[in-house]
Design an enzyme around this catalytic site. Structure first.
Site, PDB file in Angstrom:
ATOM      1  CG  HIS A 150       2.379   0.275   4.359  1.00  0.00           C
ATOM      2  ND1 HIS A 150       2.032  -0.587   5.379  1.00  0.00           N
ATOM      3  CD2 HIS A 150       1.273   1.018   4.089  1.00  0.00           C
ATOM      4  CE1 HIS A 150       0.767  -0.355   5.712  1.00  0.00           C
ATOM      5  NE2 HIS A 150       0.291   0.610   4.953  1.00  0.00           N
ATOM      6  CG  HIS A 196      -4.407   2.714  -0.718  1.00  0.00           C
ATOM      7  ND1 HIS A 196      -5.333   2.079   0.064  1.00  0.00           N
ATOM      8  CD2 HIS A 196      -3.415   3.111   0.129  1.00  0.00           C
ATOM      9  CE1 HIS A 196      -4.920   2.093   1.339  1.00  0.00           C
ATOM     10  NE2 HIS A 196      -3.764   2.718   1.402  1.00  0.00           N
ATOM     11  CG  HIS A 223      -3.692   7.134   2.750  1.00  0.00           C
ATOM     12  ND1 HIS A 223      -3.975   6.977   4.081  1.00  0.00           N
ATOM     13  CD2 HIS A 223      -3.270   5.920   2.331  1.00  0.00           C
ATOM     14  CE1 HIS A 223      -3.701   5.740   4.446  1.00  0.00           C
ATOM     15  NE2 HIS A 223      -3.280   5.075   3.405  1.00  0.00           N
ATOM     16  CG  ASP A 252      -2.003  -0.967   1.205  1.00  0.00           C
ATOM     17  OD1 ASP A 252      -1.980  -1.820   0.290  1.00  0.00           O
ATOM     18  OD2 ASP A 252      -2.894  -0.909   2.076  1.00  0.00           O
ATOM     19  CG  ASP A 253       0.096   3.851   2.274  1.00  0.00           C
ATOM     20  OD1 ASP A 253      -1.055   3.566   1.868  1.00  0.00           O
ATOM     21  OD2 ASP A 253       0.385   4.011   3.470  1.00  0.00           O
TER      22      ASP A 253
END
Ligand code: ZN
Length: 456
Positions: free
Chosen positions: A422, A328, A332, A278-279
């Site tokens: 991540h 995603h 955020h 993620d991210d």
């Protein structure tokens, strides 16, 4: 030789016959010209003012056509090719070269003629007394601006990346759209695709069409047309752009215009898990991609929309190498806390930027913080997005320790695990670099999240 023979024929023809021939030739010439003349907009540039009808050299032995681009270097390459083919044919005849029943024809057509590129198709036929007619094709693609012929090996930034990307694209496409046309054995051969499997290629306005050698996709040569934008980052920048002009559509067996779903070979009876990141995309994403590639494994990357355009190369690479990209959100944001308008921006603009950059529209959405409610779930459905959570949280953001992360990944791995990591933390990336080969050694298939959902 051509020149001498061409004159005998004339003596036997009456004036009327000649007038007839001339008018037919003119008509055909005009038709050919219309067929191959480029569209006005984005058409020829200074170096390629007009393209003439193919030059015909008619003799009783040979009927040779080749195009002229008014492009000195390219024109002489084409002329040399035609002369070489005639010379080779004459040599192959040996002492029978004077038998007027032996003939060779070389026909040409322009598969593509645009402001930068042209692809010429030659069809050669040889008629030799006592043998069956021999026919063969050759394609040549020219960069008219650089005034040179383009070879397959000139097209790509890196040959090894190109064969992986093309192999993945072909494999995934056929698994999705023609899964029953090929046996499992043929599919596993296809996963070893190399540039040596390509016999020839041609350009279209937007496509790269590959002639794939017999034995790779069935017993015959098969044409596969791939939208060049899907090979963005794989093709050298000068060959990736569209080239507006005139195309003769080729009858390709497979036409790949959208990125297919990832479909690496999976044994449903073996254990499998999904590593999810993620991210990103971020500074360390390429290291994760390298590790996946080295181990022929695939992962899923839930990207943040606002970071995509600035790391377009990484995002393209992610899909080119068979990984999955998920949404995603743009900023955020915690989706239940934002307005309807903001929600649309978070979700839909991210879908759009990913499509614009990678030619792929995600089907999975990982809501930031895992925060979702029934309303949002319904909205995501209208966007053809499925919420994608996890069942193993490494909490890598909380513990930036590579050894601890490695242990956590290895200890939590089970058949069906969806492991949340991540790719913005170097410690997580280091842990993953070590964990990937180890998980494979333990018999795990590292698959994308969509694949995992299909089987578990
Ligand atoms: Zn996140």
């Amino acid at each position: 030789m051509r020149r001498t023979i061409v004159y005998h024929a004339k003596k036997h023809l009456s004036l009327i016959a000649w007038m007839l021939i001339i008018s037919v030739t003119l008509l055909v010439g005009i038709c050919v010209y219309l067929a191959i003349a480029p569209a006005k907009s984005g058409g020829p540039t200074a170096t390629t003012k007009v393209v003439s009808p193919p030059v015909s050299v008619v003799a009783n032995h040979y009927n040779i056509d080749y195009p002229i681009f008014y492009n000195t270097k390219v024109d002489s390459l084409l002329k040399d090719y035609a002369s070489d083919q005639v010379a080779a044919f004459v040599n192959s005849l040996g002492k029978d070269r004077y038998d007027p029943r032996n003939r060779m024809t070389l026909e040409c057509s322009l598969l593509h003629y645009g402001s930068q590129f042209a692809t010429v198709l030659f069809i050669q036929r040889e008629y030799v007394v006592g043998s069956a007619v021999k026919a063969s094709n050759a394609q040549m693609t020219f960069d008219l601006k650089a005034q040179k012929k383009i070879e397959l090996k000139d097209l790509f930034v890196s040959d090894s990346d190109a064969q992986l990307a093309i192999g993945v694209l072909l494999y995934d496409y056929l698994k999705q759209y023609a899964p029953h046309e090929f046996s499992q054995e043929q599919f596993s051969k296809l996963s070893q695709f190399t540039l040596a499997d390509i016999q020839d290629f041609s350009f279209g306005n937007e496509t790269l069409t590959l002639s794939v050698k017999p034995g790779v996709l069935g017993d015959k040569t098969r044409l596969v047309a791939i939208k060049r934008s899907l090979l963005d980052g794989v093709l050298k920048p000068e060959y990736g752009k569209n080239d507006k002009g005139k195309d003769i559509p080729v009858a390709a067996s497979y036409v790949i215009t959208e990125r297919p779903r990832p479909a690496n070979q999976i044994d449903p009876n073996q254990k499998m898990l999904a590593l999810t990141f993620d991210d990103g995309p971020g500074n360390y994403t390429d290291r994760v991609l390298d590790a996946l590639k080295r181990n022929r494994a695939r992962g899923t990357f839930f990207v943040i929309g606002r970071q995509v355009a600035g790391r377009a190369g990484t995002v393209k690479r992610t899909v080119n190498e068979g990984n999955e990209i998920g949404n995603h959100s743009w900023n955020h944001a915690s989706l239940p806390l934002v307005s309807r308008e903001q929600l649309k921006h978070e979700v839909e603009d991210t879908q759009k930027v990913i499509y614009d950059v990678a030619g792929y529209t995600p089907v999975l959405m990982r809501p930031p913080y895992g925060a979702i409610n029934p309303d949002i779930a319904v909205y995501l459905q209208t966007q053809h997005l499925q919420p994608a959570l996890w069942n193993v949280d490494t909490e890598d953001w909380r513990y930036p320790d590579a050894q601890a992360m490695y242990d956590r990944v290895m200890q939590s791995a089970r058949d069906g695990s969806v492991i949340l990591l991540h790719d913005i933390h170097p410690t997580s990336v280091e842990a993953v670099e070590r964990a990937i080969p180890e998980l494979i050694k333990q018999g795990y298939q590292l698959v994308t999240m969509s694949q995992l959902e299909q089987y578990r």
